[in-house]
Design an enzyme around this catalytic site. Structure first.
Site, mmCIF file in Angstrom:
data_model
loop_
_atom_site.group_PDB
_atom_site.id
_atom_site.type_symbol
_atom_site.label_atom_id
_atom_site.label_comp_id
_atom_site.label_asym_id
_atom_site.label_seq_id
_atom_site.Cartn_x
_atom_site.Cartn_y
_atom_site.Cartn_z
ATOM 1 N N ARG A 162 -0.034 -4.791 -4.524
ATOM 2 C CA ARG A 162 -0.953 -5.935 -4.584
ATOM 3 C C ARG A 162 -1.781 -5.814 -5.862
ATOM 4 N NH1 ARG A 162 1.892 -8.065 -1.598
ATOM 5 N NH2 ARG A 162 1.486 -8.926 0.462
ATOM 6 N N HIS A 207 5.828 -11.595 -8.713
ATOM 7 C CA HIS A 207 5.884 -11.291 -7.271
ATOM 8 C C HIS A 207 7.282 -11.574 -6.704
ATOM 9 C CE1 HIS A 207 2.921 -10.615 -3.786
ATOM 10 N NE2 HIS A 207 4.119 -10.266 -3.392
HETATM 11 P P1 NAD Z 1 3.397 0.515 5.140
HETATM 12 O O1 NAD Z 1 2.285 0.081 6.052
HETATM 13 O O2 NAD Z 1 4.667 1.018 5.735
HETATM 14 O O3 NAD Z 1 2.854 1.668 4.150
HETATM 15 C C1 NAD Z 1 1.593 1.650 3.549
HETATM 16 C C2 NAD Z 1 1.118 3.086 3.409
HETATM 17 O O4 NAD Z 1 -0.136 3.061 2.703
HETATM 18 C C3 NAD Z 1 0.863 3.766 4.765
HETATM 19 O O5 NAD Z 1 1.541 5.010 4.805
HETATM 20 C C4 NAD Z 1 -0.646 3.939 4.801
HETATM 21 O O6 NAD Z 1 -1.074 5.106 5.507
HETATM 22 C C5 NAD Z 1 -0.963 4.044 3.304
HETATM 23 N N1 NAD Z 1 -2.368 3.857 3.024
HETATM 24 C C6 NAD Z 1 -3.284 3.144 3.730
HETATM 25 N N2 NAD Z 1 -4.499 3.285 3.168
HETATM 26 C C7 NAD Z 1 -4.344 4.080 2.091
HETATM 27 C C8 NAD Z 1 -5.246 4.594 1.118
HETATM 28 N N3 NAD Z 1 -6.566 4.317 1.170
HETATM 29 N N4 NAD Z 1 -4.741 5.372 0.140
HETATM 30 C C9 NAD Z 1 -3.425 5.690 0.119
HETATM 31 N N5 NAD Z 1 -2.534 5.249 1.021
HETATM 32 C C10 NAD Z 1 -2.995 4.450 1.993
HETATM 33 O O7 NAD Z 1 3.634 -0.717 4.167
HETATM 34 P P2 NAD Z 1 4.940 -1.021 3.287
HETATM 35 O O8 NAD Z 1 5.884 -1.843 4.076
HETATM 36 O O9 NAD Z 1 5.407 0.240 2.656
HETATM 37 O O10 NAD Z 1 4.301 -1.984 2.165
HETATM 38 C C11 NAD Z 1 3.336 -1.497 1.245
HETATM 39 C C12 NAD Z 1 2.716 -2.653 0.494
HETATM 40 O O11 NAD Z 1 3.688 -3.255 -0.343
HETATM 41 C C13 NAD Z 1 2.235 -3.818 1.387
HETATM 42 O O12 NAD Z 1 0.921 -3.600 1.881
HETATM 43 C C14 NAD Z 1 2.277 -4.990 0.440
HETATM 44 O O13 NAD Z 1 1.002 -5.138 -0.148
HETATM 45 C C15 NAD Z 1 3.290 -4.566 -0.634
HETATM 46 N N6 NAD Z 1 4.479 -5.437 -0.670
HETATM 47 C C16 NAD Z 1 4.790 -6.070 -1.837
HETATM 48 C C17 NAD Z 1 5.911 -6.892 -1.913
HETATM 49 C C18 NAD Z 1 6.344 -7.582 -3.190
HETATM 50 O O14 NAD Z 1 7.214 -8.464 -3.158
HETATM 51 N N7 NAD Z 1 5.810 -7.234 -4.351
HETATM 52 C C19 NAD Z 1 6.693 -7.082 -0.772
HETATM 53 C C20 NAD Z 1 6.353 -6.409 0.405
HETATM 54 C C21 NAD Z 1 5.246 -5.587 0.446
#
Ligand code: NAD
Length: 330
Positions: A233, A294
């Site tokens: 993000r 994105h």
């Molecule tokens: P997920 O929930 O499986 O993993 C997120 C991880 O971040 C978790 O392990 C969590 O414990 C960790 N986390 C939470 N707070 C934290 C902190 N303060 N410091 C460090 N780590 C922390 O989510 P995911 O499916 O792996 O997706 C991750 C992110 O990717 C989503 O939140 C979304 O913003 C982004 N995303 C982007 C796209 C894109 O097209 N660019 C698509 C899907 C998701």
């Protein structure tokens, strides 16, 4: 169920019409973003579906609830654009797509890293102009380099596994440690551990604790010349601080698929207009910056799963069945 689909793109409408044959919802497509000006369009719709740049804050939710909306279904994993607590208080259920294709994003992050490090977009542009010069195109071997994965959830783990396959040392930072990450040879470090990384890739969600997790202070602590990849993000990175670090050479390059102020820009063709955002214009002027709009999630597999999951959640809600993808209020 009548569903107002905001930010509905052509590629989604075609697929949604096909997938909806078995759900039989009454889908009404709007190509604009949901926000304070467009929320009246949702009046009378029990379900509203949105995407990442729609604004579903407390005020919009109040108007949605007053218009009879009971369900907000975001066609995304991230939900930082929705005030989930306000929704709960108003009796509006919120669902997302927990799991579609984490591979799509992880593989794209690897693609950005390779393109940035080996300067593939520059080389592509040069050869199309008949310029086969190599000056300015030198990268570094990834084997043996240290890659920091910030957020070792579904996407971060896959990214880490691919980088381990490249022969990189993988370190991770997460508030929750995953045994799977350690199983692939990952080593957890404190947040400051990014100091030892040659590459830093962001995979944590955007929330108050992670807003500007990459800022002037953390950039100054990074190894000089480190590469930063952000497919998570835009709000995770203080873009102006990143620009300063690029200017000084402290940051070796940055590849981003997300941008803090992307809401007014991304998913639109603005090629015939003057873009008033000076920060993004400055960013794309650097030779060592790659920006994509994105698209990390944008694979056939991911889109199919996102849309089918969204329609299935709406069907489950309508039938009063348990909601596997409901976002619990904080
Ligand atoms: P997920 O929930 O499986 O993993 C997120 C991880 O971040 C978790 O392990 C969590 O414990 C960790 N986390 C939470 N707070 C934290 C902190 N303060 N410091 C460090 N780590 C922390 O989510 P995911 O499916 O792996 O997706 C991750 C992110 O990717 C989503 O939140 C979304 O913003 C982004 N995303 C982007 C796209 C894109 O097209 N660019 C698509 C899907 C998701």
């Amino acid at each position: 169920m009548r569903v107002a689909m905001f930010s509905a793109k052509k590629y989604e409408r075609i697929l949604l019409d096909e997938l909806n044959a078995s759900h039989k919802h009454d889908l009404v497509f709007y190509d604009m973003l949901l926000g304070p000006e467009t929320v009246p369009l949702a009046a009378g719709f029990p379900a509203v579906s949105v995407f990442v740049n729609d604004s579903v804050d407390g005020n919009v939710l109040k108007q949605l609830a007053a218009g009879g909306t009971k369900l907000v279904a975001t066609r995304s994993t991230g939900f930082n654009h929705i005030d989930v607590k306000a929704a709960k208080d108003l009796g509006v259920t919120v669902v997302r797509v927990v799991d579609y294709s984490p591979n799509s994003v992880a593989e794209f992050a690897v693609g950005l890293l390779l393109a940035l490090n080996r300067k593939i977009p520059r080389a592509y542009n040069r050869t199309r102009e008949g310029n086969f010069e190599l000056d300015g195109l030198m990268g570094f071997d990834l084997v043996g380099r240290t890659v920091a994965v910030i957020g070792t959830g579904k996407i971060g783990i896959i990214f880490a596994r691919i980088m381990a396959g490249f022969g990189c040392k993988v370190i991770g930072y997460d508030v929750r440690h995953s045994p799977e990450f350690e199983k692939i040879g990952g080593r957890y470090v404190a947040a400051d551990g990014v100091e030892e990384a040659d590459v830093i890739s962001l995979h944590c969600p955007l929330m108050p604790e992670t807003h500007h997790i990459v800022n002037a202070r953390s950039l100054a602590r990074m190894k000089r010349g480190a590469l930063l990849i952000n497919t998570s993000r835009g709000g995770l990175v203080d873009t102006e601080a990143a620009i300063e670090a690029l200017k000084s050479g402290q940051l070796g390059g940055i590849a981003i698929d997300v941008y803090e102020q992307e809401a007014g820009l991304f998913f639109k063709d603005l090629s015939s207009t003057v873009i008033p955002d000076d920060v993004i214009q400055r960013l794309v002027s650097f030779p060592n910056v790659i920006l994509t709009g994105h698209q990390a999630f944008f694979t056939r597999e991911a889109i199919g799963t996102i849309l089918e999951t969204t329609l299935a959640s709406i069907s489950d809600f309508e039938a009063g069945r348990p909601l596997a993808n409901e976002i619990a209020a904080p």
